[in-house]
Scaffold this active site. Structure first.
Site, short mmCIF file in Angstrom:
data_model
loop_
_atom_site.label_atom_id
_atom_site.label_comp_id
_atom_site.label_asym_id
_atom_site.label_seq_id
_atom_site.Cartn_x
_atom_site.Cartn_y
_atom_site.Cartn_z
N THR A 33 23.59 35.93 32.27
CA THR A 33 24.01 37.25 32.77
C THR A 33 23.04 38.34 32.28
O THR A 33 22.78 39.31 33.00
CB THR A 33 25.46 37.61 32.35
OG1 THR A 33 25.56 37.50 30.93
CG2 THR A 33 26.48 36.72 33.01
N ARG A 41 33.31 34.47 36.64
CA ARG A 41 34.65 34.96 36.33
C ARG A 41 34.72 36.33 35.68
O ARG A 41 35.79 36.94 35.65
CB ARG A 41 35.38 33.94 35.44
CG ARG A 41 35.66 32.67 36.17
CD ARG A 41 36.23 31.57 35.28
NE ARG A 41 36.48 30.40 36.09
CZ ARG A 41 35.54 29.54 36.48
NH1 ARG A 41 34.30 29.72 36.10
NH2 ARG A 41 35.84 28.51 37.23
N GLN A 106 24.99 23.99 33.06
CA GLN A 106 25.73 24.06 34.32
C GLN A 106 25.00 24.97 35.30
O GLN A 106 25.41 25.13 36.43
CB GLN A 106 27.12 24.64 34.08
CG GLN A 106 27.95 23.86 33.10
CD GLN A 106 29.21 24.62 32.75
OE1 GLN A 106 30.19 24.61 33.49
NE2 GLN A 106 29.21 25.27 31.62
N ASP A 109 19.67 27.91 37.73
CA ASP A 109 18.62 28.93 37.82
C ASP A 109 17.27 28.52 37.24
O ASP A 109 16.28 29.24 37.40
CB ASP A 109 19.09 30.24 37.16
CG ASP A 109 19.58 30.05 35.72
OD1 ASP A 109 19.03 29.20 35.02
OD2 ASP A 109 20.52 30.76 35.31
N HIS A 126 24.74 20.72 37.55
CA HIS A 126 25.14 21.23 38.87
C HIS A 126 23.96 21.41 39.81
O HIS A 126 24.00 22.21 40.75
CB HIS A 126 25.92 22.55 38.70
CG HIS A 126 27.23 22.35 37.99
ND1 HIS A 126 27.95 23.36 37.41
CD2 HIS A 126 27.95 21.22 37.77
CE1 HIS A 126 29.05 22.86 36.85
NE2 HIS A 126 29.07 21.57 37.06
P1 NAD Z 1 31.95 31.08 33.94
O1 NAD Z 1 31.60 32.17 34.89
O2 NAD Z 1 33.18 30.32 34.12
O3 NAD Z 1 31.96 31.62 32.45
C1 NAD Z 1 30.92 32.30 31.91
C2 NAD Z 1 31.32 32.69 30.50
O4 NAD Z 1 30.23 33.38 29.94
C3 NAD Z 1 32.53 33.61 30.44
O5 NAD Z 1 33.48 33.07 29.55
C4 NAD Z 1 31.97 34.95 29.92
O6 NAD Z 1 32.83 35.59 29.03
C5 NAD Z 1 30.72 34.50 29.22
N1 NAD Z 1 29.64 35.47 29.23
C6 NAD Z 1 29.24 36.29 30.23
N2 NAD Z 1 28.15 37.02 29.85
C7 NAD Z 1 27.86 36.61 28.57
C8 NAD Z 1 26.85 36.96 27.64
N3 NAD Z 1 25.92 37.88 27.90
N4 NAD Z 1 26.84 36.32 26.45
C9 NAD Z 1 27.79 35.39 26.12
N5 NAD Z 1 28.78 35.04 26.98
C10 NAD Z 1 28.80 35.62 28.19
O7 NAD Z 1 30.70 30.14 33.93
P2 NAD Z 1 30.59 28.64 33.61
O8 NAD Z 1 31.59 28.18 32.59
O9 NAD Z 1 29.18 28.41 33.36
O10 NAD Z 1 31.03 27.90 34.97
C11 NAD Z 1 30.93 28.44 36.24
C12 NAD Z 1 30.04 27.71 37.21
O11 NAD Z 1 29.21 28.68 37.78
C13 NAD Z 1 29.10 26.73 36.65
O12 NAD Z 1 29.42 25.56 37.26
C14 NAD Z 1 27.71 27.15 37.09
O13 NAD Z 1 27.12 26.09 37.80
C15 NAD Z 1 27.91 28.22 38.08
N6 NAD Z 1 27.06 29.41 38.01
C16 NAD Z 1 25.76 29.33 37.65
C17 NAD Z 1 24.99 30.49 37.57
C18 NAD Z 1 23.55 30.36 37.14
O14 NAD Z 1 22.89 29.37 37.48
N7 NAD Z 1 23.02 31.32 36.39
C19 NAD Z 1 25.55 31.72 37.85
C20 NAD Z 1 26.90 31.78 38.25
C21 NAD Z 1 27.65 30.61 38.31
#
Ligand code: NAD
Length: 260
Positions: A33, A41, A106, A109, A126
């Site tokens: 992020t 979420r 997961q 990127d 993934h």
């Molecule tokens: P999730 O969205 O379920 O959870 C992300 C977690 O990260 C949250 O609990 C949040 O509180 C925490 N978070 C957010 N910003 C943060 C930061 N700066 N530092 C520390 N914690 C932080 O994501 P998930 O558990 O990885 O699962 C969701 C699915 O989404 C995965 O399967 C993944 O494949 C996919 N996804 C991937 C990307 C990517 O490739 N970057 C982006 C979005 C979703």
């Protein structure tokens, strides 16, 4: 979490890393992020703009509208143009210091590899959006080629060879995980002695099974996440902070200790 509590957690984590022989880092959307890629979420995350249904294989294959939305998201380029942040760079530094067995991610990127972790040490549960595949004939196209077509105005690119539906090689809901990555990740999780979760809510299965395997095999667990997770109770160290800030501290202290 107060700064003081975070600092204590960082010190504890550095000690765990120094004393560990095989460290596995497990990452979720939260590690990226700070690179500008929204997670699913959190407030403002992808779920606040998209219907989770649009991420099912069934909907993608059956609905042109769903495919249009997906390609629009791809065209926005959050993921493909993103750069590694301090957390990805710190994990790559752990590799250079000989303190990383592998990364299980997961994310799709590719930012761990861009930061310098070799491909062979990253298991992408993934998939990855580096390649786009035709669901009819199996032809594969590099993402850059398809992106060029999107920028030229195509809304829903189709296979040049057969006109079939194109789909990024990422795992949609309803699709199984790449067998090889899953098998290797499970093996590494079972054989590590320290498992560090960075930026995952630990609710997406079977990926979230990895820390369970690690703990069941006797590994110590550390979690860095902005919000609580269901496995906090089993972790030796929980740091509720930003991945980039926390990992930058961890790596500075780790290098100081290892150097001294
Ligand atoms: P999730 O969205 O379920 O959870 C992300 C977690 O990260 C949250 O609990 C949040 O509180 C925490 N978070 C957010 N910003 C943060 C930061 N700066 N530092 C520390 N914690 C932080 O994501 P998930 O558990 O990885 O699962 C969701 C699915 O989404 C995965 O399967 C993944 O494949 C996919 N996804 C991937 C990307 C990517 O490739 N970057 C982006 C979005 C979703």
């Amino acid at each position: 979490m107060a700064d003081q509590e975070i600092a204590v957690g960082v010190d504890q984590l550095v000690e765990l890393i120094i004393n560990a022989r095989r460290v596995v880092v497990f990452t979720g959307a939260g590690v990226s992020t700070e690179s500008g890629i929204p997670d699913f979420r959190s407030p403002g995350g992808i779920w606040s703009r998209f219907d989770p249904d649009d991420f099912t294989l069934q909907k993608f294959m059956s609905s042109k509208e769903s495919r249009r939305k997906q390609w629009r998201l791809m065209r926005e380029g959050h993921v493909t143009e993103a750069k590694p942040n301090a957390a990805h760079l710190a994990v790559a530094e752990m590799h250079r210091l000989g303190k990383l067995d592998c990364v299980i991610t997961q994310n799709i990127d590719g930012l761990h590899q861009k930061a310098g972790v070799p491909d062979d040490n990253v298991f992408e549960l993934h998939g990855s959006n580096k390649w786009i595949k035709c669901m009819a004939c199996g032809e594969r196209y590099p993402y850059a080629q398809v992106k060029a077509r999107l920028l030229e105005g195509e809304e829903i690119p189709e296979c040049k060879a057969c006109g079939g539906i194109l789909k990024p090689e990422v795992v949609f809901f309803g699709e199984s995980l790449p067998e090889d990555a899953l098998e290797q990740a499970s093996r590494h999780a079972r054989h590590c002695d320290l498992f560090i979760v960075i930026g995952s809510s630990l609710v997406v299965y079977p990926a979230a099974q990895m820390p369970v395997y690690a703990v069941a095999s006797g590994a110590r667990l550390a979690i860095i996440n902005l919000t609580p997770t269901l496995m906090d109770g089993q972790a030796e160290v929980v740091i509720n902070g930003k991945a980039g800030e926390v990992m930058a501290e961890v790596i500075t202290k780790l290098k100081a200790k290892l150097g001294g």
